[in-house]
Motif scaffolding. Structure first.
Motif, PDB file in Angstrom:
ATOM      1  N   UNK A   1       0.711  -1.227   0.291  1.00  8.50           N
ATOM      2  CA  UNK A   1      -0.275   0.334   0.073  1.00  8.50           C
ATOM      3  C   UNK A   1       1.013   0.981   0.052  1.00  8.50           C
ATOM      4  N   UNK A   2       1.094   2.046  -1.460  1.00  7.58           N
ATOM      5  CA  UNK A   2       1.685   2.896  -1.466  1.00  7.58           C
ATOM      6  C   UNK A   2       1.807   2.703  -2.913  1.00  7.58           C
TER       7      UNK A   2
ATOM      8  N   UNK B   1       5.104  -7.051   2.319  1.00 11.49           N
ATOM      9  CA  UNK B   1       4.969  -7.534   3.229  1.00 11.49           C
ATOM     10  C   UNK B   1       2.804  -6.831   3.636  1.00 11.49           C
ATOM     11  N   UNK B   2       2.339  -8.233   4.819  1.00  7.44           N
ATOM     12  CA  UNK B   2       1.119  -8.031   4.670  1.00  7.44           C
ATOM     13  C   UNK B   2       1.049  -6.488   5.910  1.00  7.44           C
ATOM     14  N   UNK B   3       0.358  -5.938   5.815  1.00 11.36           N
ATOM     15  CA  UNK B   3       0.079  -4.320   6.908  1.00 11.36           C
ATOM     16  C   UNK B   3      -1.157  -4.966   8.050  1.00 11.36           C
ATOM     17  N   UNK B   4      -0.701  -4.159   8.659  1.00  9.11           N
ATOM     18  CA  UNK B   4      -1.636  -3.925  10.086  1.00  9.11           C
ATOM     19  C   UNK B   4      -3.747  -2.616   9.298  1.00  9.11           C
TER      20      UNK B   4
ATOM     21  N   UNK C   1      -5.570  -1.686  10.602  1.00 11.12           N
ATOM     22  CA  UNK C   1      -5.425  -0.080  11.179  1.00 11.12           C
ATOM     23  C   UNK C   1      -4.879   0.847  10.337  1.00 11.12           C
ATOM     24  N   UNK C   2      -3.947   0.869  10.154  1.00 12.82           N
ATOM     25  CA  UNK C   2      -2.572   1.467  10.162  1.00 12.82           C
ATOM     26  C   UNK C   2      -2.588   1.708   8.234  1.00 12.82           C
ATOM     27  N   UNK C   3      -2.556   0.624   7.845  1.00  5.03           N
ATOM     28  CA  UNK C   3      -2.491  -0.054   6.121  1.00  5.03           C
ATOM     29  C   UNK C   3      -0.631   0.535   6.403  1.00  5.03           C
ATOM     30  N   UNK C   4       0.132   0.020   7.440  1.00  6.40           N
ATOM     31  CA  UNK C   4       1.615   0.123   7.374  1.00  6.40           C
ATOM     32  C   UNK C   4       1.647  -1.277   7.442  1.00  6.40           C
ATOM     33  N   UNK C   5       3.288  -2.008   7.381  1.00  9.51           N
ATOM     34  CA  UNK C   5       3.015  -3.340   8.290  1.00  9.51           C
ATOM     35  C   UNK C   5       3.846  -2.992   9.444  1.00  9.51           C
ATOM     36  N   UNK C   6       3.486  -3.903  10.281  1.00  9.00           N
ATOM     37  CA  UNK C   6       4.322  -3.901  11.717  1.00  9.00           C
ATOM     38  C   UNK C   6       5.547  -4.982  11.822  1.00  9.00           C
ATOM     39  N   UNK C   7       6.628  -4.748  11.952  1.00  9.33           N
ATOM     40  CA  UNK C   7       8.100  -5.616  12.370  1.00  9.33           C
ATOM     41  C   UNK C   7       7.321  -7.179  12.015  1.00  9.33           C
ATOM     42  N   UNK C   8       6.312  -7.400  12.895  1.00  4.70           N
ATOM     43  CA  UNK C   8       6.011  -9.380  13.113  1.00  4.70           C
ATOM     44  C   UNK C   8       5.453  -9.582  11.096  1.00  4.70           C
ATOM     45  N   UNK C   9       5.372  -8.001  10.245  1.00  5.63           N
ATOM     46  CA  UNK C   9       4.745  -8.620   8.931  1.00  5.63           C
ATOM     47  C   UNK C   9       5.800  -8.622   8.056  1.00  5.63           C
ATOM     48  N   UNK C  10       6.970  -8.160   8.372  1.00  7.46           N
ATOM     49  CA  UNK C  10       8.145  -7.837   7.829  1.00  7.46           C
ATOM     50  C   UNK C  10       9.391  -8.864   8.237  1.00  7.46           C
TER      51      UNK C  10
ATOM     52  N   UNK D   1      -2.718 -10.656   0.626  1.00  8.83           N
ATOM     53  CA  UNK D   1      -2.513 -10.323   2.413  1.00  8.83           C
ATOM     54  C   UNK D   1      -3.398 -10.165   3.142  1.00  8.83           C
ATOM     55  N   UNK D   2      -3.809 -11.112   3.936  1.00  7.21           N
ATOM     56  CA  UNK D   2      -5.809 -10.115   4.463  1.00  7.21           C
ATOM     57  C   UNK D   2      -5.467  -9.342   4.809  1.00  7.21           C
ATOM     58  N   UNK D   3      -4.964  -8.837   5.432  1.00 10.03           N
ATOM     59  CA  UNK D   3      -3.931  -6.769   6.370  1.00 10.03           C
ATOM     60  C   UNK D   3      -4.771  -6.719   5.458  1.00 10.03           C
TER      61      UNK D   3
END
Ligand SMILES: Cc1ncc(COP(=O)(O)O)c(C=O)c1O
Length: 395
Positions: free
Chosen positions: A83-84, A102-105, A107-116, A356-358
């Motif tokens: 999402x960019x 990477x998938x994203x959260x 809510x923020x539409x950005x990957x969290x460290x665990x997605x990376x 990616x579901x998120x």
């Protein structure tokens, strides 16, 4: 209600700066000691608390320069977000590297460290982390992960000039911080961008990659690598310099409005604003929220339709689909014929299999508000009231 027009952005300061640049009788950015571009970049580095800054001709160019300067072996994997803006992705493709999404959260539409972490492989050599919509991502945790794995971190701050995380400007957590100064941004040079660097070596590397590897600083590396011409002209440099003093006022105004939206929308059941980090400040390039389908019983498009009937026109989430779903990736049409990165890596990458579901949820439920410094608090209150009304109607 249409979004308010941005207040006049250009005035006597820009005219004076442009006129002074023209008086020099040349628009090329060299030699350095007479360069409007070089002095603008020194001001940006100082303002953002960075070591140095290299000027480029766009945000995409900045990202390409940073990816090139990272000198990752051809065919390596680089993790980023689906999402960019396509500029983020093109920077990776240009260097014949493989974008891995990477998938994203949602809510923020950005990957969290665990997605990376979930998509890291032994082939991963870098991460391009995007601060979306002016909200800092969890960049320190991402930086620690990259340091632990020995891979490069590049920050895409194209939407986030003025955003702060843990007391520091975004763009100072990775090895390179890339910004855009295109016309839509908080401040603009017309077209343009910059790369923040943390050492002289990285500054010279990026400078060379932004200028055909002509080694302007005489470090005996002329034409040592393939590099485009992404130079900024003196006119763009003059604009960049004249606009910088306006940044704080613009960010301050947007922050007041955006923080209020975040606070109030979070109180409405079924509405999830992008939010702001506990230890950060957003600069609000635009405002992102989403509906929670577990609570709101209509689709996002129906929600937007009902808002429209109330006189409020808002848009869908920032991108129409996660980038891996675009024909560009489905058909791998970036290069005619073979994709050299794949050939070199000896692997094939099938983006048609990615879901990616998120990211899917963020796109399907997302709504964006075109926040700018021309908004008044009354506009924000109208947005809040309309969104509350439609949310209540559909619970
Ligand atoms: C997140 C992101 N990255 C990169 C870019 C590319 O910047 P430019 O259009 O200046 O090339 C943009 C542009 O809007 C962006 O939003």
């Amino acid at each position: 209600m249409a979004a308010p027009r941005r207040p006049d952005r250009f005035g006597p300061e820009e005219l004076a700066a442009l006129s002074a640049a023209l008086d020099k009788n040349r628009l090329w950015y060299w030699p350095e000691d007479q360069s409007v571009v070089a002095s603008a970049m020194a001001s940006y580095a100082k303002k953002l608390g960075a070591h140095r800054a290299v000027a480029t001709s766009s945000g995409t160019a900045s990202l390409h320069v940073a990816v090139a300067a990272s000198q990752m072996p051809t065919g390596s994997e680089v993790i980023t977000t689906p999402i960019t803006d396509i500029g983020t992705i093109n920077a990776i493709l240009y260097q014949n590297l493989i974008p891995v999404f990477a998938d994203v959260d949602p809510d923020t539409a950005m990957p969290r460290p665990e997605h990376i972490e979930a998509v890291l492989t032994e082939r991963t050599k870098g991460v391009v982390a995007v601060h979306l919509a002016g909200r800092p991502t969890e960049i320190d945790a991402i930086a620690s992960l990259c340091a632990k794995k020995g891979i490069v971190l590049i920050e895409d701050c194209a939407q986030a000039l003025g955003a702060i995380y843990k007391g520091k400007s975004v763009g100072r957590f990775g090895r390179f911080g890339c910004f855009s100064l295109n016309d839509q941004k908080h401040i603009t040079s017309g077209e343009g961008g910059l790369v923040l660097t943390g050492s002289d070596d990285d500054f010279y590397l990026c400078h060379n990659y932004a200028d055909k590897y002509y080694d302007r600083h005489g470090r005996n590396v002329r034409l040592h690598a393939l590099a485009p011409n992404y130079r900024m002209s003196e006119l763009d440099g003059a604009m960049a310099a004249a606009q910088l003093p306006k940044l704080d006022g613009i960010v301050q105004k947007r922050r007041g409005l955006g923080d209020r939206l975040n606070e109030e929308l979070a109180k409405i059941a079924g509405i999830i604003p992008q939010g702001k980090p506990a230890e950060g400040e957003c600069s609000y390039f635009f405002f992102l929220l989403r509906i929670d389908p577990k609570i709101i019983k209509c689709t996002r498009d129906e929600f937007l339709g009902q808002l429209e009937d109330e006189g409020l026109t808002l848009s869908r989430a920032y991108v129409p689909r996660p980038i891996y779903r675009s024909p560009y990736f489905l058909n791998k049409s970036f290069f005619p014929g073979a994709w050299p990165a794949e050939v070199v890596s000896g692997r094939t990458y099938d983006y048609t299999k990615i879901s990616l579901p998120g990211a899917e949820e963020a796109v399907a439920t997302g709504i964006s508000i075109p926040l700018n410094e021309g908004f008044e608090h009354s506009d924000i209150e109208a947005y809040i009231a309309a969104i509350k009304l439609i949310a209540e109607r559909n619970r």
